[in-house]
Write an enzyme that holds these catalytic residues in place. Sequence first.
Site, PDB file in Angstrom:
ATOM      1  N   LYS A  62       0.848  -1.204   0.000  1.00 33.16           N
ATOM      2  CA  LYS A  62       0.000   0.000   0.000  1.00 33.16           C
ATOM      3  C   LYS A  62       0.880   1.250   0.000  1.00 33.16           C
ATOM      4  O   LYS A  62       2.085   1.173   0.275  1.00 33.16           O
ATOM      5  CB  LYS A  62      -0.911  -0.019   1.230  1.00 33.16           C
ATOM      6  CG  LYS A  62      -0.163   0.021   2.568  1.00 33.16           C
ATOM      7  CD  LYS A  62      -1.093  -0.264   3.736  1.00 33.16           C
ATOM      8  CE  LYS A  62      -0.336  -0.253   5.051  1.00 33.16           C
ATOM      9  NZ  LYS A  62      -1.198  -0.703   6.168  1.00 33.16           N
ATOM     10  N   TYR A  67      16.673  28.793  10.806  1.00 32.55           N
ATOM     11  CA  TYR A  67      15.437  29.479  11.212  1.00 32.55           C
ATOM     12  C   TYR A  67      15.218  29.334  12.705  1.00 32.55           C
ATOM     13  O   TYR A  67      15.385  28.253  13.276  1.00 32.55           O
ATOM     14  CB  TYR A  67      14.238  28.879  10.479  1.00 32.55           C
ATOM     15  CG  TYR A  67      14.151  29.250   9.022  1.00 32.55           C
ATOM     16  CD1 TYR A  67      13.971  30.573   8.621  1.00 32.55           C
ATOM     17  CD2 TYR A  67      14.245  28.275   8.038  1.00 32.55           C
ATOM     18  CE1 TYR A  67      13.884  30.912   7.279  1.00 32.55           C
ATOM     19  CE2 TYR A  67      14.153  28.598   6.691  1.00 32.55           C
ATOM     20  CZ  TYR A  67      13.970  29.923   6.315  1.00 32.55           C
ATOM     21  OH  TYR A  67      13.874  30.244   4.995  1.00 32.55           O
TER      22      TYR A  67
END
Length: 364
Positions: free
Chosen positions: A35, A254
Site C-alpha cells: 500500500k 530558522y
Amino acid sequence: MPRPIRASIDLEALRHNYLVSKHRAGSARAFAVVKANAYGHGLDRAIRALAPVADGFALLDLAEARQLRAAGVTAPIALLEGFFEPADLADIVALGLTPAIHSEAQLAMLERARPEGAIDVLLKINSGMNRLGFTADRFGAALARLRAMPWVRGITLMTHFARADDEVGIGAQLATFKAITAGLDLPVSLANSAALLRFPEAVGQIARPGIMLYGGSPMPDLHGADELGLRPVMTLTSEIIGVQEIAAGERVGYGGTFEASGPTRVGVVACGYADGYPRHAPTGTPILVGGRRTRTLGRVSMDMLVCDLSHLEDAGVGSPVTLWGDGLPADEVATAAGTISYELFCALAPRVPVSVRGESAGAA
Ligand SMILES: *Cc1c(COP(=O)(O)O)cnc(C)c1O
C-alpha cells in the site's frame, strides 16, 4: 546539474526481506503489503522485485491493484479497506481482487451488486483495535449474510493487531478473535510484521508483512532491523553544498534554535522537508557525512538542513551525506525525530530522483 539528493532503492534487499518474512511465516502464505506506493518505494519497482516470489499482495487502492494486474501479477491481491462504492465491485470482479469486508454498508453493497463472477473476501473482525471490522455481537450475522450470497466464494477471517509491536502484545486481541471465531473452519489472516516476527503462534494462513519488507523494524526499541536480518531498501543520500565556521554564541538556521557553545564547523546539506526529511527532527538527529556519523544542528528547512562537521576535518563541499539507509538505519533517524520509519519512507517527496539497484534480483 540537478541537486545532489537521491534515493536509491535496492530491489535485491526488498526481495531478501520478503524471503525473511516468508521464512518466518513457515507454511503460511505471506502477502506483501505494498500500500501507499509500496511505503514510498514505488509500486512499479516493488512489483519488479516481488512478483516472482510473493504469494500475494495487499494494498488499498483499486488503481494500485490494477497496476499489479497490468504488470502480469496473477497472485491474490487483498484490498485492506475493501471497496468504497458499488461501482468498485465490477472492477474487483474483473481484476479478481480480494476485498476486506468490514462494515454493514459493504455487506449491503455486495448483496445489491449481484456481481457476475465469484469473489473471495476477507471478513474483518474488530478484536480490540476499534478501527475497522465486526465486533462479537455483529460478526455472526455478517458471516451468515456473506454465506447467503452465491457470488461469495472463499471467506478468510482477518483481524489487525494494535499493539503487536509493544509490551502489551497480542494476547487479549488474539483471545477475542479466537472467541469470536470458535468452531469455524475458515482460513485466518492475523499477522502484520510485528506479529509475524514476535508471535509465530498468530500467523494463521496468510501473513501480511509490510514495514519489514522495506527493511524497517516494526519495533526498533525491542529489535533493530539488523538483528532481525532485514536489509535497508531505501537509502537517501545527498551532499554538503556549503560550509560555515561559526563562533561560540552564534546560531544556525530558522529560529536560531541551535547555539554554538564553541567554535563549530557546520555543513549545509541539500535535503529539507520538501524532500521528505522530517522537519521535526531535532538537533542531534544522526546523519552520515563521508560515511562518518555526526548530528544535525538546528531546524530543518524546506530545501536544506545543517550538520556538525567540527570533528570531520576532511569533510567539505561535495562530501557525500547519508540521511538514512545503508550505514544509518532509518529507524534510528525516525526515533530521533519522534516518528517511525514508515513515515519517513512514505514521505519521500516526488521531487527526489530515484535510482534502482539490484534490478536483476527478480531474475536471479
Ligand atoms: C498496513 C497493514 C499491514 C502491514 O503492517 P506492517 O506493520 O507494515 O507490517 C498489515 N495489515 C493491515 C490491515 C494493514 O493495514
